[in-house]
Design a protein around this motif. Structure first.
Motif, PDB file in Angstrom:
ATOM      1  N   ALA A  85       0.828  -1.208   0.000  1.00  0.00           N
ATOM      2  CA  ALA A  85       0.000   0.000   0.000  1.00  0.00           C
ATOM      3  C   ALA A  85       0.863   1.258   0.000  1.00  0.00           C
ATOM      4  O   ALA A  85       0.560   2.240  -0.691  1.00  0.00           O
ATOM      5  CB  ALA A  85      -0.931  -0.005   1.206  1.00  0.00           C
ATOM      6  N   ALA A  86       1.957   1.241   0.780  1.00  0.00           N
ATOM      7  CA  ALA A  86       2.849   2.412   0.829  1.00  0.00           C
ATOM      8  C   ALA A  86       3.519   2.637  -0.518  1.00  0.00           C
ATOM      9  O   ALA A  86       3.602   3.773  -1.005  1.00  0.00           O
ATOM     10  CB  ALA A  86       3.895   2.207   1.921  1.00  0.00           C
ATOM     11  N   ILE A  87       3.990   1.557  -1.134  1.00  0.00           N
ATOM     12  CA  ILE A  87       4.620   1.692  -2.454  1.00  0.00           C
ATOM     13  C   ILE A  87       3.586   2.083  -3.506  1.00  0.00           C
ATOM     14  O   ILE A  87       3.833   2.919  -4.372  1.00  0.00           O
ATOM     15  CB  ILE A  87       5.295   0.364  -2.839  1.00  0.00           C
ATOM     16  N   GLY A  88       2.394   1.473  -3.420  1.00  0.00           N
ATOM     17  CA  GLY A  88       1.361   1.719  -4.417  1.00  0.00           C
ATOM     18  C   GLY A  88       0.790   3.115  -4.382  1.00  0.00           C
ATOM     19  O   GLY A  88       0.144   3.537  -5.346  1.00  0.00           O
ATOM     20  N   ALA A  89       0.998   3.854  -3.285  1.00  0.00           N
ATOM     21  CA  ALA A  89       0.473   5.213  -3.204  1.00  0.00           C
ATOM     22  C   ALA A  89       1.033   6.100  -4.314  1.00  0.00           C
ATOM     23  O   ALA A  89       0.397   7.067  -4.729  1.00  0.00           O
ATOM     24  CB  ALA A  89       0.781   5.811  -1.833  1.00  0.00           C
TER      25      ALA A  89
ATOM     26  N   VAL B 295       1.679   4.920  -7.324  1.00  0.00           N
ATOM     27  CA  VAL B 295       1.297   4.342  -8.613  1.00  0.00           C
ATOM     28  C   VAL B 295      -0.183   4.542  -8.913  1.00  0.00           C
ATOM     29  O   VAL B 295      -0.556   4.971 -10.002  1.00  0.00           O
ATOM     30  CB  VAL B 295       1.644   2.838  -8.649  1.00  0.00           C
ATOM     31  N   GLY B 296      -1.028   4.224  -7.947  1.00  0.00           N
ATOM     32  CA  GLY B 296      -2.450   4.372  -8.192  1.00  0.00           C
ATOM     33  C   GLY B 296      -3.280   3.719  -7.101  1.00  0.00           C
ATOM     34  O   GLY B 296      -2.777   2.942  -6.289  1.00  0.00           O
ATOM     35  N   PRO B 297      -4.589   4.014  -7.068  1.00  0.00           N
ATOM     36  CA  PRO B 297      -5.452   3.482  -6.008  1.00  0.00           C
ATOM     37  C   PRO B 297      -5.584   1.961  -6.046  1.00  0.00           C
ATOM     38  O   PRO B 297      -5.875   1.343  -5.031  1.00  0.00           O
ATOM     39  CB  PRO B 297      -6.794   4.160  -6.273  1.00  0.00           C
ATOM     40  N   GLY B 298      -5.392   1.361  -7.215  1.00  0.00           N
ATOM     41  CA  GLY B 298      -5.503  -0.093  -7.315  1.00  0.00           C
ATOM     42  C   GLY B 298      -4.505  -0.801  -6.428  1.00  0.00           C
ATOM     43  O   GLY B 298      -4.856  -1.737  -5.693  1.00  0.00           O
ATOM     44  N   LEU B 299      -3.249  -0.357  -6.467  1.00  0.00           N
ATOM     45  CA  LEU B 299      -2.230  -0.994  -5.638  1.00  0.00           C
ATOM     46  C   LEU B 299      -2.422  -0.676  -4.157  1.00  0.00           C
ATOM     47  O   LEU B 299      -2.114  -1.505  -3.297  1.00  0.00           O
ATOM     48  CB  LEU B 299      -0.835  -0.552  -6.075  1.00  0.00           C
ATOM     49  N   VAL B 300      -2.915   0.508  -3.851  1.00  0.00           N
ATOM     50  CA  VAL B 300      -3.190   0.851  -2.450  1.00  0.00           C
ATOM     51  C   VAL B 300      -4.237  -0.105  -1.893  1.00  0.00           C
ATOM     52  O   VAL B 300      -4.082  -0.659  -0.799  1.00  0.00           O
ATOM     53  CB  VAL B 300      -3.663   2.307  -2.323  1.00  0.00           C
ATOM     54  N   ALA B 301      -5.314  -0.316  -2.656  1.00  0.00           N
ATOM     55  CA  ALA B 301      -6.356  -1.245  -2.215  1.00  0.00           C
ATOM     56  C   ALA B 301      -5.824  -2.668  -2.151  1.00  0.00           C
ATOM     57  O   ALA B 301      -6.165  -3.426  -1.234  1.00  0.00           O
ATOM     58  CB  ALA B 301      -7.549  -1.175  -3.168  1.00  0.00           C
ATOM     59  N   ALA B 302      -4.960  -3.033  -3.118  1.00  0.00           N
ATOM     60  CA  ALA B 302      -4.401  -4.388  -3.146  1.00  0.00           C
ATOM     61  C   ALA B 302      -3.581  -4.681  -1.903  1.00  0.00           C
ATOM     62  O   ALA B 302      -3.493  -5.840  -1.474  1.00  0.00           O
ATOM     63  CB  ALA B 302      -3.538  -4.569  -4.393  1.00  0.00           C
ATOM     64  N   GLY B 303      -2.969  -3.664  -1.325  1.00  0.00           N
ATOM     65  CA  GLY B 303      -2.197  -3.861  -0.116  1.00  0.00           C
ATOM     66  C   GLY B 303      -2.995  -3.612   1.148  1.00  0.00           C
ATOM     67  O   GLY B 303      -2.889  -4.369   2.123  1.00  0.00           O
ATOM     68  N   ALA B 304      -3.839  -2.583   1.136  1.00  0.00           N
ATOM     69  CA  ALA B 304      -4.539  -2.194   2.355  1.00  0.00           C
ATOM     70  C   ALA B 304      -5.596  -3.204   2.779  1.00  0.00           C
ATOM     71  O   ALA B 304      -5.720  -3.527   3.974  1.00  0.00           O
ATOM     72  CB  ALA B 304      -5.180  -0.820   2.164  1.00  0.00           C
ATOM     73  N   LEU B 305      -6.366  -3.703   1.833  1.00  0.00           N
ATOM     74  CA  LEU B 305      -7.449  -4.633   2.195  1.00  0.00           C
ATOM     75  C   LEU B 305      -6.919  -5.932   2.811  1.00  0.00           C
ATOM     76  O   LEU B 305      -7.413  -6.364   3.855  1.00  0.00           O
ATOM     77  CB  LEU B 305      -8.324  -4.914   0.970  1.00  0.00           C
ATOM     78  N   PRO B 306      -5.919  -6.593   2.203  1.00  0.00           N
ATOM     79  CA  PRO B 306      -5.362  -7.773   2.875  1.00  0.00           C
ATOM     80  C   PRO B 306      -4.741  -7.437   4.228  1.00  0.00           C
ATOM     81  O   PRO B 306      -4.824  -8.244   5.165  1.00  0.00           O
ATOM     82  CB  PRO B 306      -4.305  -8.281   1.884  1.00  0.00           C
ATOM     83  N   ALA B 307      -4.090  -6.255   4.335  1.00  0.00           N
ATOM     84  CA  ALA B 307      -3.487  -5.873   5.609  1.00  0.00           C
ATOM     85  C   ALA B 307      -4.545  -5.717   6.696  1.00  0.00           C
ATOM     86  O   ALA B 307      -4.360  -6.169   7.839  1.00  0.00           O
ATOM     87  CB  ALA B 307      -2.698  -4.575   5.449  1.00  0.00           C
ATOM     88  N   VAL B 308      -5.665  -5.087   6.356  1.00  0.00           N
ATOM     89  CA  VAL B 308      -6.755  -4.923   7.321  1.00  0.00           C
ATOM     90  C   VAL B 308      -7.332  -6.281   7.705  1.00  0.00           C
ATOM     91  O   VAL B 308      -7.605  -6.555   8.890  1.00  0.00           O
ATOM     92  CB  VAL B 308      -7.850  -4.011   6.736  1.00  0.00           C
ATOM     93  N   ALA B 309      -7.519  -7.147   6.704  1.00  0.00           N
ATOM     94  CA  ALA B 309      -8.058  -8.484   6.989  1.00  0.00           C
ATOM     95  C   ALA B 309      -7.116  -9.266   7.897  1.00  0.00           C
ATOM     96  O   ALA B 309      -7.557  -9.939   8.842  1.00  0.00           O
ATOM     97  CB  ALA B 309      -8.293  -9.240   5.684  1.00  0.00           C
ATOM     98  N   ALA B 310      -5.811  -9.177   7.631  1.00  0.00           N
ATOM     99  CA  ALA B 310      -4.834  -9.898   8.448  1.00  0.00           C
ATOM    100  C   ALA B 310      -4.787  -9.341   9.869  1.00  0.00           C
ATOM    101  O   ALA B 310      -4.718 -10.104  10.847  1.00  0.00           O
ATOM    102  CB  ALA B 310      -3.454  -9.829   7.801  1.00  0.00           C
ATOM    103  N   ALA B 311      -4.812  -8.006   9.985  1.00  0.00           N
ATOM    104  CA  ALA B 311      -4.787  -7.398  11.317  1.00  0.00           C
ATOM    105  C   ALA B 311      -6.040  -7.775  12.110  1.00  0.00           C
ATOM    106  O   ALA B 311      -5.970  -8.052  13.318  1.00  0.00           O
ATOM    107  CB  ALA B 311      -4.678  -5.882  11.189  1.00  0.00           C
ATOM    108  N   THR B 312      -7.182  -7.801  11.429  1.00  0.00           N
ATOM    109  CA  THR B 312      -8.420  -8.217  12.094  1.00  0.00           C
ATOM    110  C   THR B 312      -8.324  -9.673  12.538  1.00  0.00           C
ATOM    111  O   THR B 312      -8.770 -10.039  13.628  1.00  0.00           O
ATOM    112  CB  THR B 312      -9.616  -8.032  11.147  1.00  0.00           C
ATOM    113  N   GLY B 313      -7.738 -10.500  11.673  1.00  0.00           N
ATOM    114  CA  GLY B 313      -7.556 -11.899  12.025  1.00  0.00           C
ATOM    115  C   GLY B 313      -6.654 -12.077  13.225  1.00  0.00           C
ATOM    116  O   GLY B 313      -6.916 -12.917  14.102  1.00  0.00           O
TER     117      GLY B 313
END
Length: 298
Positions: free
Chosen positions: A115-119, A121-139
């Motif tokens: 997500a930090a690197i993708g910021a 490049v574009g919103p696609g990479l931010v979402a690609a990193g942020a959503l799994p990170a949130v899911a993992a942190a919630t887990g």
């Protein structure tokens, strides 16, 4: 393609779970063995069905992991049952819980980094990193003070989010298809009933366009096996610019959609991420597709 490429597919797709099973087997071999013996018929059926499917498709000309989709669910059920059996044993419970938590931590750290690197490049990479990170942190939070089974469930949900949202974001950034734009153009009522052809490095685009347009009749032509005869068609779709002969035959030519292709190398991806203007670097790679439509310019 041979047997070995297809044998790799289940191991690649189930790698985290096979690693956890190996970890659980260190201490919970007895529990896993008991489960396998108690469900011997199901185990034999699942592995036999997977083996037959692999063998059949190994004689084909392509390697496509999705071809094994009908055979994977029974094998996955056996794998899940063996993992749960190990997780419920006192000997392996701690090991499996720590292993699942380690995977969750890796996904969380990797997602944040992407997500930090993708910021840039574009919103696609931010979402690609942020959503799994949130899911993992919630887990990780959910499994705190819970047993190994809860950790395995959390990991399963996290990997599902990673595979769907994560891959969609990466593909949306580094892979672009002309299919939606071309399909929208071909669905124009003014083009209804016209004879349509596609020419390119393969005929796969024609198949995708038939689906995307709801079943339009589109003839697919491989460029290396001969160009379509312009006199037989009213619309021709191409992944390369048309030569002057097509215009001379009474067609007007217009760009329609663009693609990045799917042949990225790691060095090319890194070059985009390190560029001063990643979006511009991506745009330079885009290759337009073209439509040739019979008739004078509109």
């Amino acid at each position: 393609p041979g047997l070995l490429p297809y044998l790799r597919v289940p191991f690649e797709q189930l790698a985290p779970w096979l690693a956890l099973l190996a970890l659980g087997a260190v201490r919970g071999r007895a529990a896993i063995g008991e489960f396998l013996r108690a469900h011997a018929f199901v185990v034999r059926f699942a592995l036999g069905w997977l083996g037959v499917t692999i063998l059949v498709f190994s004689f084909g000309a392509l390697v496509r992991g999705r071809y094994l989709a009908p055979a994977l669910p029974p094998a996955v059920l056996v794998l899940a049952g063996a993992l749960v059996a190990a997780a419920r044993s006192d000997e392996a419970e701690t090991w499996l819980r720590r292993g699942a938590l380690a995977f969750l931590a890796i996904v969380a750290a990797g997602g944040l980094a992407l997500a930090a690197i993708g910021a840039r490049v574009g919103p696609g990479l931010v979402a690609a990193g942020a959503l799994p990170a949130v899911a993992a942190a919630t887990g990780l939070a959910f499994t705190r003070r819970r047993n190994a089974t809860a950790a395995l469930v959390s990991l399963a949900v996290t990997l599902l989010v990673t595979q769907t949202a994560g891959l969609a974001g990466v593909r949306g950034t580094f892979a672009r298809s002309p299919v939606p734009e071309i399909a929208a153009r071909l669905r124009d009522p003014a083009l209804g009933g016209l004879r349509i052809a596609q020419v390119g490095e393969s005929a796969h685009l024609a198949s995708k366009l038939r689906v995307a347009t709801g079943g339009l009749e589109i003839d697919g032509h491989w460029r290396r096996k001969g160009e379509p005869d312009p006199s037989r068609y009213d619309v021709i779709v191409s992944d390369r610019p048309f030569d002057a002969s097509v215009v001379a035959a009474g067609f007007r030519v217009e760009p329609c959609g663009e693609s990045f292709g799917d042949d990225w190398t790691p060095a090319e991806v890194i070059a985009v991420l390190r560029a001063d203007d990643p979006a511009a670097r991506l745009a330079r790679r885009a290759e337009p597709s073209w439509l040739a439509l019979r008739g004078a310019p509109a």
